[in-house]
Motif scaffolding. Sequence first.
Motif, PDB file in Angstrom:
ATOM      1  N   LEU A 122       0.726  -1.191  -0.018  1.00 22.71           N
ATOM      2  CA  LEU A 122       0.066   0.038   0.051  1.00 22.71           C
ATOM      3  C   LEU A 122       1.029   1.283   0.099  1.00 22.71           C
ATOM      4  CD1 LEU A 122      -2.979  -1.017   2.479  1.00 22.71           C
ATOM      5  CD2 LEU A 122      -2.699  -1.413  -0.123  1.00 22.71           C
ATOM      6  N   GLY A 123       2.178   1.181   0.439  1.00 20.47           N
ATOM      7  CA  GLY A 123       3.128   2.161   0.357  1.00 20.47           C
ATOM      8  C   GLY A 123       3.192   2.988  -1.183  1.00 20.47           C
ATOM      9  N   ASN A 124       2.902   1.955  -2.192  1.00 21.51           N
ATOM     10  CA  ASN A 124       2.726   2.489  -3.429  1.00 21.51           C
ATOM     11  C   ASN A 124       2.068   3.681  -3.734  1.00 21.51           C
ATOM     12  OD1 ASN A 124       3.063  -0.955  -5.037  1.00 21.51           O
ATOM     13  ND2 ASN A 124       4.300   0.129  -4.035  1.00 21.51           N
ATOM     14  N   LEU A 125       1.117   3.668  -2.945  1.00 22.07           N
ATOM     15  CA  LEU A 125       0.403   5.152  -2.815  1.00 22.07           C
ATOM     16  C   LEU A 125       0.957   6.384  -3.255  1.00 22.07           C
ATOM     17  CD1 LEU A 125      -2.717   3.905  -0.618  1.00 22.07           C
ATOM     18  CD2 LEU A 125      -2.957   4.471  -3.143  1.00 22.07           C
TER      19      LEU A 125
ATOM     20  N   LYS B 216      -7.154  18.381   7.323  1.00 25.03           N
ATOM     21  CA  LYS B 216      -7.250  17.711   5.936  1.00 25.03           C
ATOM     22  C   LYS B 216      -7.362  16.406   6.001  1.00 25.03           C
ATOM     23  CE  LYS B 216      -4.010  17.824   1.710  1.00 25.03           C
ATOM     24  NZ  LYS B 216      -2.871  18.407   1.281  1.00 25.03           N
ATOM     25  N   PRO B 217      -8.226  15.665   5.224  1.00 26.81           N
ATOM     26  CA  PRO B 217      -8.192  14.317   5.354  1.00 26.81           C
ATOM     27  C   PRO B 217      -6.858  13.536   5.009  1.00 26.81           C
ATOM     28  CG  PRO B 217      -9.226  14.994   3.281  1.00 26.81           C
ATOM     29  CD  PRO B 217      -8.794  16.202   4.289  1.00 26.81           C
ATOM     30  N   ARG B 218      -6.755  12.322   5.622  1.00 28.65           N
ATOM     31  CA  ARG B 218      -5.371  11.657   5.357  1.00 28.65           C
ATOM     32  C   ARG B 218      -5.589  10.042   4.776  1.00 28.65           C
ATOM     33  NH1 ARG B 218      -1.696  12.368  10.671  1.00 28.65           N
ATOM     34  NH2 ARG B 218      -0.022  12.156   9.076  1.00 28.65           N
ATOM     35  N   VAL B 219      -4.841   9.644   4.217  1.00 29.40           N
ATOM     36  CA  VAL B 219      -4.588   8.173   3.872  1.00 29.40           C
ATOM     37  C   VAL B 219      -3.540   7.840   4.865  1.00 29.40           C
ATOM     38  CG1 VAL B 219      -4.082   6.434   2.129  1.00 29.40           C
ATOM     39  CG2 VAL B 219      -5.751   8.310   1.412  1.00 29.40           C
ATOM     40  N   SER B 220      -3.818   6.962   5.877  1.00 33.51           N
ATOM     41  CA  SER B 220      -2.805   6.488   6.573  1.00 33.51           C
ATOM     42  C   SER B 220      -2.402   5.123   6.379  1.00 33.51           C
ATOM     43  CB  SER B 220      -3.003   6.873   8.153  1.00 33.51           C
ATOM     44  OG  SER B 220      -2.941   8.116   8.550  1.00 33.51           O
ATOM     45  N   ILE B 221      -1.063   4.739   6.186  1.00 34.22           N
ATOM     46  CA  ILE B 221      -0.859   3.388   5.718  1.00 34.22           C
ATOM     47  C   ILE B 221       0.009   3.000   6.754  1.00 34.22           C
ATOM     48  CG2 ILE B 221       0.315   1.900   4.088  1.00 34.22           C
ATOM     49  CD1 ILE B 221       0.094   4.429   2.258  1.00 34.22           C
ATOM     50  N   VAL B 222      -0.795   1.841   7.632  1.00 34.00           N
ATOM     51  CA  VAL B 222      -0.058   1.307   8.793  1.00 34.00           C
ATOM     52  C   VAL B 222       0.510   0.103   8.214  1.00 34.00           C
ATOM     53  CG1 VAL B 222      -0.288   0.573  11.149  1.00 34.00           C
ATOM     54  CG2 VAL B 222      -1.750   2.347  10.179  1.00 34.00           C
TER      55      VAL B 222
ATOM     56  N   SER C  72      -1.201   5.448  -9.234  1.00 39.45           N
ATOM     57  CA  SER C  72      -0.068   5.334  -8.287  1.00 39.45           C
ATOM     58  C   SER C  72       0.926   4.241  -9.206  1.00 39.45           C
ATOM     59  CB  SER C  72      -0.253   4.815  -7.062  1.00 39.45           C
ATOM     60  OG  SER C  72      -1.118   5.458  -6.371  1.00 39.45           O
ATOM     61  N   TYR C  73       2.116   4.257  -8.965  1.00 41.24           N
ATOM     62  CA  TYR C  73       2.926   3.292  -9.809  1.00 41.24           C
ATOM     63  C   TYR C  73       3.175   1.863  -8.951  1.00 41.24           C
ATOM     64  CZ  TYR C  73       7.619   1.118 -10.880  1.00 41.24           C
ATOM     65  OH  TYR C  73       8.707   0.073 -11.240  1.00 41.24           O
ATOM     66  N   LEU C  74       2.622   0.519  -9.376  1.00 43.47           N
ATOM     67  CA  LEU C  74       2.600  -0.428  -8.594  1.00 43.47           C
ATOM     68  C   LEU C  74       3.825  -1.299  -8.529  1.00 43.47           C
ATOM     69  CD1 LEU C  74      -1.121  -1.653  -9.803  1.00 43.47           C
ATOM     70  CD2 LEU C  74      -0.305   0.064  -8.120  1.00 43.47           C
ATOM     71  N   ARG C  75       4.849  -0.783  -8.081  1.00 43.16           N
ATOM     72  CA  ARG C  75       6.177  -1.523  -7.974  1.00 43.16           C
ATOM     73  C   ARG C  75       6.275  -2.737  -7.023  1.00 43.16           C
ATOM     74  NH1 ARG C  75       9.572  -2.630  -4.700  1.00 43.16           N
ATOM     75  NH2 ARG C  75      11.430  -2.110  -5.778  1.00 43.16           N
ATOM     76  N   GLY C  76       5.298  -3.028  -6.186  1.00 46.02           N
ATOM     77  CA  GLY C  76       5.317  -4.119  -5.258  1.00 46.02           C
ATOM     78  C   GLY C  76       5.624  -3.824  -3.930  1.00 46.02           C
ATOM     79  N   PRO C  77       5.925  -4.701  -2.998  1.00 46.73           N
ATOM     80  CA  PRO C  77       6.127  -4.284  -1.810  1.00 46.73           C
ATOM     81  C   PRO C  77       7.262  -3.224  -1.309  1.00 46.73           C
ATOM     82  CG  PRO C  77       5.589  -6.596  -1.796  1.00 46.73           C
ATOM     83  CD  PRO C  77       5.664  -6.252  -3.118  1.00 46.73           C
ATOM     84  N   LEU C  78       7.264  -2.487  -0.525  1.00 47.99           N
ATOM     85  CA  LEU C  78       8.290  -1.577  -0.142  1.00 47.99           C
ATOM     86  C   LEU C  78       9.116  -2.288   1.180  1.00 47.99           C
ATOM     87  CD1 LEU C  78       6.517   2.003  -0.335  1.00 47.99           C
ATOM     88  CD2 LEU C  78       8.023   0.823  -2.117  1.00 47.99           C
ATOM     89  N   THR C  79      10.379  -2.038   0.876  1.00 49.26           N
ATOM     90  CA  THR C  79      11.117  -2.381   1.808  1.00 49.26           C
ATOM     91  C   THR C  79      11.338  -1.427   2.967  1.00 49.26           C
ATOM     92  OG1 THR C  79      13.293  -1.447   1.063  1.00 49.26           O
ATOM     93  CG2 THR C  79      12.797  -3.590   0.284  1.00 49.26           C
TER      94      THR C  79
ATOM     95  N   ALA D  10      11.552   4.197   4.700  1.00 54.63           N
ATOM     96  CA  ALA D  10      12.298   5.318   5.543  1.00 54.63           C
ATOM     97  C   ALA D  10      12.475   6.611   4.552  1.00 54.63           C
ATOM     98  CB  ALA D  10      13.578   4.707   6.165  1.00 54.63           C
ATOM     99  N   LYS D  11      13.069   6.187   3.081  1.00 54.73           N
ATOM    100  CA  LYS D  11      13.200   7.276   2.309  1.00 54.73           C
ATOM    101  C   LYS D  11      12.103   8.186   1.883  1.00 54.73           C
ATOM    102  CE  LYS D  11      15.503   7.770  -2.366  1.00 54.73           C
ATOM    103  NZ  LYS D  11      16.160   7.136  -3.461  1.00 54.73           N
ATOM    104  N   LEU D  12      11.009   7.266   1.853  1.00 49.32           N
ATOM    105  CA  LEU D  12       9.676   8.073   1.393  1.00 49.32           C
ATOM    106  C   LEU D  12       9.231   9.198   2.656  1.00 49.32           C
ATOM    107  CD1 LEU D  12       7.445   5.297  -0.113  1.00 49.32           C
ATOM    108  CD2 LEU D  12       8.449   7.495  -1.380  1.00 49.32           C
ATOM    109  N   MET D  13       9.682   8.767   3.859  1.00 49.12           N
ATOM    110  CA  MET D  13       9.058   9.325   5.227  1.00 49.12           C
ATOM    111  C   MET D  13      10.194  10.250   5.597  1.00 49.12           C
ATOM    112  SD  MET D  13       5.786   8.866   5.801  1.00 49.12           S
ATOM    113  CE  MET D  13       5.646   9.113   4.229  1.00 49.12           C
ATOM    114  N   ALA D  14      11.416  10.360   5.111  1.00 51.07           N
ATOM    115  CA  ALA D  14      12.429  10.929   5.640  1.00 51.07           C
ATOM    116  C   ALA D  14      12.088  12.515   5.995  1.00 51.07           C
ATOM    117  CB  ALA D  14      13.793  10.949   4.849  1.00 51.07           C
ATOM    118  N   ASP D  15      11.572  13.272   4.993  1.00 46.39           N
ATOM    119  CA  ASP D  15      11.171  14.657   5.282  1.00 46.39           C
ATOM    120  C   ASP D  15      10.149  14.704   6.339  1.00 46.39           C
ATOM    121  OD1 ASP D  15      13.075  15.341   3.190  1.00 46.39           O
ATOM    122  OD2 ASP D  15      11.651  15.314   1.563  1.00 46.39           O
ATOM    123  N   ARG D  16       9.223  13.826   6.314  1.00 49.37           N
ATOM    124  CA  ARG D  16       7.997  13.991   7.355  1.00 49.37           C
ATOM    125  C   ARG D  16       8.607  13.812   8.633  1.00 49.37           C
ATOM    126  NH1 ARG D  16       2.619  13.115   5.641  1.00 49.37           N
ATOM    127  NH2 ARG D  16       2.301  13.203   7.862  1.00 49.37           N
TER     128      ARG D  16
END
Length: 800
Positions: free
Chosen positions: A77-80, A287-293, A453-460, A465-471
């Motif tokens: 779901l991180g592919n979103l 603002k509405p969120r899409v939270s991926i747990v 969204s780009y469906l690249r498969g499961p994220l490591t 960490a790279k996607l959430m670094a700025d956050r």
Amino acid sequence: MSESFEKLGVFYLGDEADERGDRIAGRHYLYDSRDLTTHGLCVGMTGSGKTGLCLSLIEEAAIDGVPVLTIDPKGDLGNLLLSFPDLKPESFRPWVDQTAAVARGETADEYAAFTAKLWKGGLADWAQSPERIARFRDAVDLAIYTPGSDAGLALSVVGSLACPPAAVRDDGEAYRDRLTSTAASLLALLGIDADPLTSREHILLTNILDHAWAGGRDLSLADLIRQIQAPPFESLGVLDLESVFPQRDRGKLAATLNGLLASPTAAAKLAGEPLDIARLLYTETGKPRVSIVSIAHLSDAERMSFVTLLLGEFLTWTRSQAGTSSLRALLYMDEIFGFVPPVANPPSKQPLLTLLKQARAFGVGVMLATQNPVDLDYRGLSNIGTWFLGRLQTERDKARVLDGLEGAAGESGTKFDRARVEQTLSTLGKRMFLAQNVHEDGPVLFQTRWALSYLRGPLTRSQIAKLMADRKAAAAGEKRVTKASKSVPVEAEAGQGGSPPAIDSKIPVAAIGPIDERRVLQPALFGTARVHFRRTTYGVDLTRNVALVVPLDGEPPGHLWEPAEPVDDDAIDLSPELSDDARYGDVPTGLFTARGLKSAASKFKDHVYRSEAVTVRSCKALKLLSDPDEPEADFRVRITQAAREARDLAVEKIRARYATKVKSLERRKRTAEERVGREKAEADRATYSAALSFGSSLMSALFGRKLASRGNVSRASSSMRSAGSAAKQRSDVARAEEKLEDVVRDIEELEAELDDVIEAERDKFAADRLEIEEVRINATKTNITVGRVGLAWFTELPID
């Protein structure tokens, strides 16, 4: 010009397909968001396109402003977050699969260029522009949480044992569910499969929690461990504690839980935000969120514990909402294997089944996905209104799906053609799904659209960490700023003590915050007041306590109360015990006298009059008022939901208004179709009769009779009449078909008119177009009662 699928409250999931699986031009498969309040299930084997369909559904919910909480056991779901409005190769480059590039004999850059081109073409084929990706990204906040790990945003695996809010404690059923799910999640983390009715561990924990929570007290994990050893009660039920759960056995349970707390990984499990469902669904600005747990990294026991806790919290939040028939929020759970099985009773099962039964009343939808329908308890299946069925692995899976569909149809009172559905399921190809929706007349076959969204498969974990670094960096910065703003530190050296400066005994003296007598105590001017605000027009009638403090360093400021900071009035100790061992700063001369304080009190009242106010917001279009001082974010959330409800109600009224015309045209269409059928049948008979008559006269002439004989003349005349009748019938068929075409054209025009009217009504209630007016309400001076104004000492000033 927007595409025909860009409609508020409608999810564009693909195009309808014929029996061969070919897309039907101009026939989009549009799913009404309200139908999700009766929940959904997506079933399909690996390679069926299940992930693409479910991510598309989440994308559509996001575009419509519906917040989504997702539970992601695999990492798909991180592919979103891999949604790139620019569709440039360099955007795809960090995320492409290097192995796939090598398999194609390409470099990573070449494969990224290929992927970007593929995605651009795929989206164009489904009439989706890059601007639609931008709309998706702009509509919601996207975040990946990794409980028990610092890869994404942290969430506590163990969760908070904080006392639930009063609204939950006052709701017997909600409170019991909260107790049960919290105890079950802790025991699941320890690998203890506990039945709420028979497990003594479960009974003990729920009683300890209940004892604290009923008194409005929070518990820490350390508190819980100590109370397991020495509970604050002497009996469980009618039996004494030692008979039910001896101290020696309780000690073992406490030691096991203490081992969890003392383990090297405990810090990661305990770290992170507490589970706050409102925060997972909306940002601080509303603002509405899409939270991926993401829980892919957790052990089986940790997964079960955390999911149980999350579902319990989500159920509590759901029950705290007002009732509505519009979709308020969506809970999506991918790959539900093991969480709600048909035979076993894991702790996650009960809260999920309860959500499926009760969430509809609160406008909350639950969407589940699985490869194998045998993973689901039948009681859950009967509460699901929409089924998206893709390719299945076995005949057993197909039979299970058909049984579930039949049960759901029986629950809703709708018809179900088992043979037809079974035949369709047997021929499904990739990205082909059969939608069985209890709100529709029958099943619909459709091909899923291209995902934004780009469906690249499961994220490591490293990719998360790279996607959430700025956050994470931004959150860390906010935390530092917040922590720094909580107090005004006093820089002073320790020194010899002395008595407090002598001032008039009638002047109030207070202490603010913790007094550190090893440091210099600094003077401040403080004032308290009681302020009553009243404005009937906006429903305001409230009283507020105000406490302000002005730190004094040297002479008082010219505008005495301008630099004042608010403090919690509970932090002001009006009967302090000041030690002669402390050092005291210099008190400004002239201020702390009877005359000086009288002037300060008058200026204090003027300052309160000018600065203190209640803020009320209104949305005139919806005739909605905020509560006094309700945070703007919370009010915007309420507006969004109210707008959605108003929109859905307006659309429903429009459809009801047009229903008579639609039914009339449908009757005309059926009549026209029946007439075309009759005329064609009569034309066929007439054509056959003419051919038979002509053949008969021709045969008579060929076999020796005179062509001009009386019999042949009669037969020829009959043939001519039959031919004329056939021509007339063909003409009747043409007229009947023209009539049918006229009716179909009338239907299309009415549908277009209905779509235009509905879309105009939907646009009126678009949340981003609704204006919010902010009104500031001050108190009158007669409604301001000054309490005390005097001298305060502090070493650290706690700012409110």
